[in-house]
Design a protein around this motif. Structure first.
Motif, mmCIF file in Angstrom:
data_model
loop_
_atom_site.group_PDB
_atom_site.id
_atom_site.type_symbol
_atom_site.label_atom_id
_atom_site.label_comp_id
_atom_site.label_asym_id
_atom_site.label_seq_id
_atom_site.Cartn_x
_atom_site.Cartn_y
_atom_site.Cartn_z
ATOM 1 N N ASN A 259 0.849 -1.206 0.000
ATOM 2 C CA ASN A 259 0.000 0.000 0.000
ATOM 3 C C ASN A 259 0.879 1.249 0.000
ATOM 4 N N SER A 260 1.889 1.234 -0.836
ATOM 5 C CA SER A 260 2.844 2.341 -0.903
ATOM 6 C C SER A 260 2.240 3.569 -1.576
ATOM 7 N N ALA A 261 2.975 4.673 -1.520
ATOM 8 C CA ALA A 261 2.586 5.911 -2.198
ATOM 9 C C ALA A 261 3.448 6.116 -3.445
ATOM 10 N N MET A 262 3.729 5.027 -4.146
ATOM 11 C CA MET A 262 4.593 5.072 -5.319
ATOM 12 C C MET A 262 4.115 6.097 -6.351
ATOM 13 N N ASN A 263 2.803 6.146 -6.615
ATOM 14 C CA ASN A 263 2.296 7.064 -7.638
ATOM 15 C C ASN A 263 2.577 8.526 -7.296
ATOM 16 N N TRP A 264 2.574 8.839 -6.014
ATOM 17 C CA TRP A 264 2.919 10.193 -5.554
ATOM 18 C C TRP A 264 4.387 10.497 -5.874
ATOM 19 N N LEU A 265 5.225 9.490 -5.768
ATOM 20 C CA LEU A 265 6.658 9.676 -5.985
ATOM 21 C C LEU A 265 7.042 9.782 -7.456
ATOM 22 N N VAL A 266 6.289 9.159 -8.340
ATOM 23 C CA VAL A 266 6.714 9.100 -9.746
ATOM 24 C C VAL A 266 5.814 9.917 -10.681
ATOM 25 N N TYR A 281 11.645 10.841 -10.719
ATOM 26 C CA TYR A 281 11.098 11.191 -9.403
ATOM 27 C C TYR A 281 10.332 12.508 -9.525
ATOM 28 N N SER A 282 9.117 12.539 -9.004
ATOM 29 C CA SER A 282 8.306 13.759 -9.061
ATOM 30 C C SER A 282 8.940 14.904 -8.285
ATOM 31 N N THR A 283 9.795 14.606 -7.347
ATOM 32 C CA THR A 283 10.451 15.494 -6.371
ATOM 33 C C THR A 283 9.510 15.916 -5.247
ATOM 34 N N CYS A 284 8.284 15.364 -5.194
ATOM 35 C CA CYS A 284 7.389 15.653 -4.072
ATOM 36 C C CYS A 284 7.988 15.109 -2.777
ATOM 37 N N HIS A 285 7.907 15.924 -1.732
ATOM 38 C CA HIS A 285 8.440 15.482 -0.443
ATOM 39 C C HIS A 285 7.759 16.221 0.698
ATOM 40 N N LYS A 379 3.419 27.284 -7.109
ATOM 41 C CA LYS A 379 3.599 26.065 -7.911
ATOM 42 C C LYS A 379 4.421 25.014 -7.182
ATOM 43 N N GLU A 380 5.051 25.398 -6.057
ATOM 44 C CA GLU A 380 5.849 24.437 -5.304
ATOM 45 C C GLU A 380 4.991 23.555 -4.395
ATOM 46 N N ASP A 381 3.703 23.812 -4.341
ATOM 47 C CA ASP A 381 2.786 23.060 -3.479
ATOM 48 C C ASP A 381 2.479 21.700 -4.098
ATOM 49 N N CYS A 382 2.865 20.630 -3.410
ATOM 50 C CA CYS A 382 2.609 19.285 -3.920
ATOM 51 C C CYS A 382 1.465 18.591 -3.171
ATOM 52 N N ARG A 383 0.760 19.324 -2.329
ATOM 53 C CA ARG A 383 -0.360 18.709 -1.619
ATOM 54 C C ARG A 383 -1.407 18.111 -2.569
ATOM 55 N N PRO A 384 -1.740 18.782 -3.700
ATOM 56 C CA PRO A 384 -2.748 18.173 -4.583
ATOM 57 C C PRO A 384 -2.389 16.760 -5.016
ATOM 58 N N ASN A 385 -1.100 16.496 -5.226
ATOM 59 C CA ASN A 385 -0.680 15.145 -5.596
ATOM 60 C C ASN A 385 -0.874 14.171 -4.438
ATOM 61 N N TRP A 386 -0.617 14.645 -3.223
ATOM 62 C CA TRP A 386 -0.825 13.765 -2.070
ATOM 63 C C TRP A 386 -2.311 13.453 -1.918
ATOM 64 N N PHE A 387 -3.155 14.477 -2.064
ATOM 65 C CA PHE A 387 -4.597 14.260 -1.965
ATOM 66 C C PHE A 387 -5.070 13.272 -3.039
ATOM 67 N N LYS A 388 -4.474 13.360 -4.223
ATOM 68 C CA LYS A 388 -4.911 12.557 -5.351
ATOM 69 C C LYS A 388 -4.457 11.101 -5.233
ATOM 70 N N PHE A 389 -3.196 10.910 -4.872
ATOM 71 C CA PHE A 389 -2.629 9.569 -4.934
ATOM 72 C C PHE A 389 -2.570 8.836 -3.603
ATOM 73 N N ALA A 390 -2.522 9.583 -2.506
ATOM 74 C CA ALA A 390 -2.300 8.923 -1.219
ATOM 75 C C ALA A 390 -3.544 8.857 -0.354
#
Length: 393
Positions: A259-266, A281-285, A379-390
């Motif tokens: 149940n990893s968050a791989m999609n968030w990372l790539v 790497y998406s560079t999200c962190h 544009k540096e906000d990566c929360r939308p990706n976390w909401f979407k994938f994780a």
């Protein structure tokens, strides 16, 4: 001869249109498309009324008094890596966190430095809190440059990083700090019997009253890691981090959590340039200047093996691998994503970014504001990706 009135009117109109055109072309940011942190068709969750997390929460009481005979505090500490010269900024951060949370729960503060703390530092920090304060020196073998790092190659690498405007590229202490925060801090003898920590840095701000024990929340709800801010990293600072990670995964495929968050990372849809420059790497962190975490994860076989692999690869010195992407990649790969918690109710700022909830318990920040800097920082906000994938909890 006088110019006819219709001609004068047309001429004036032409001048006004030309001025309007020039303004549109040369006004600040006119030619820069600034992607916002939250897409226009989505609502920032911080704008919605924000309360406490669901479930059992432990409140302050006599068992949290500094000298309680039967303490309700669990095995946890507030943790800061700080220099003597950063005392004013540390005092400001401590006052904020003591006012909003720790004066109710009195968890100990543990300070780390690569040299002895001054008497002034000890005196003034201990005066800010009723809790215990501990002052520790980092062992030399944990801080000094490893024997396998080629210093000539380091100097050449610094030049390349500086050509790409990578901040702190030539500051050796910054590279040492990133390595220590990534894989060595939890090995300090002073933390040998400590499980949870809340990392606090100088000059950070806390805006919201927190009325429950966050460490007990982590323990009771089986959480490994808590964050407030989720960003994109500078891809030119970590070009070989993901290739080294995929090499490690190839050698240890069983380490990848089901149940990893791989999609968030790539992910490469939102910032394809970052994915390309970071080689997949998406560079999200998670921005690790705030992190509340269970050190059992860092002490696990999966993380220890991963850190040792990265350490030997040399990227903490030949590039500028930070503890934030290293921690985040490891969590995204080796941990159940449901055990990673967004503390949306904790108001926090580390310049220039905010986590500011919509809550009557918050004062001093603007609800939903991500940055008080230039618009392009959104544009540096990566929360939308976390909401979407994780699937945030």
């Amino acid at each position: 001869m006088a110019i006819a009135r219709p001609v004068r009117v047309l001429g004036l109109a032409a001048v006004m249109m030309w001025c309007f055109f020039l303004y549109q072309v040369f006004r600040p940011g006119a030619n820069i498309k600034v992607p916002l942190g939250i897409p226009n068709n989505e609502r920032d969750p911080l704008l919605d009324p924000t309360g406490e997390p669901e479930g059992i929460l432990h409140r302050a009481g006599p068992g949290y008094a500094p000298d309680a005979a039967h303490s309700e505090r669990i095995n946890a500490t507030l943790l800061a890596l700080v220099r003597n010269s950063e005392l004013p900024g540390m005092l400001q951060a401590m006052r904020d966190l003591e006012r909003t949370w720790n004066h109710k729960f009195n968890y100990p503060w543990t300070f780390f430095n690569d040299e002895e703390f001054s008497d002034e530092f000890k005196k003034k920090t201990s005066e800010v809190t009723n809790a215990e304060t501990r002052y520790e020196v980092i062992p030399r073998e944990h801080w000094e440059v490893p024997s396998w790092i080629n210093m000539d190659l380091f100097q050449e690498s610094v030049k390349i990083l500086e050509e790409h405007d990578i901040q702190y590229a030539g500051m050796m202490s910054y590279h040492q700090m990133c390595r220590w925060n990534s894989g060595l801090f939890y090995k300090h003898p002073a933390l040998a019997n400590t499980q949870f920590y809340w990392r606090v840095e100088p000059k950070v701000h806390f805006f919201c009253d927190i009325d429950y024990d966050v460490f007990r929340f982590m323990q009771d709800h089986n959480k490994t890691y808590g964050f407030t801010i989720n960003l994109y990293d500078a891809p030119d600072s970590i070009p070989s981090l993901w290739p080294e990670t995929t090499k490690f995964l190839s050698a240890h495929p069983s380490y990848l959590h089901e149940n990893s968050a791989m999609n968030w990372l790539v992910d490469k849809a939102r910032r394809p340039d970052h994915n390309y420059k970071a080689n997949g790497y998406s560079t999200c962190h998670f921005w690790s200047n705030f992190e509340i975490a269970d050190m059992s994860f860092w002490r696990s076989r999966e993380y220890e093996d991963y850190f040792n692999h990265l350490d030997r690869a040399g990227g903490f010195f030949y590039e500028r691998w930070g503890d934030a992407p290293v921690h985040s990649i490891a969590l995204g790969l080796f941990e159940d994503r449901n055990r990673i918690h967004w503390f949306r109710d904790i108001g926090y700022q580390h310049i220039p970014f905010f986590n500011c909830p919509n809550s009557p318990k918050c004062k001093g920040c603007v609800t939903g504001r991500f940055t008080d800097g230039e618009a392009w920082l959104n544009k540096e906000d990566c929360r939308p990706n976390w909401f979407k994938f994780a699937h945030m909890d």
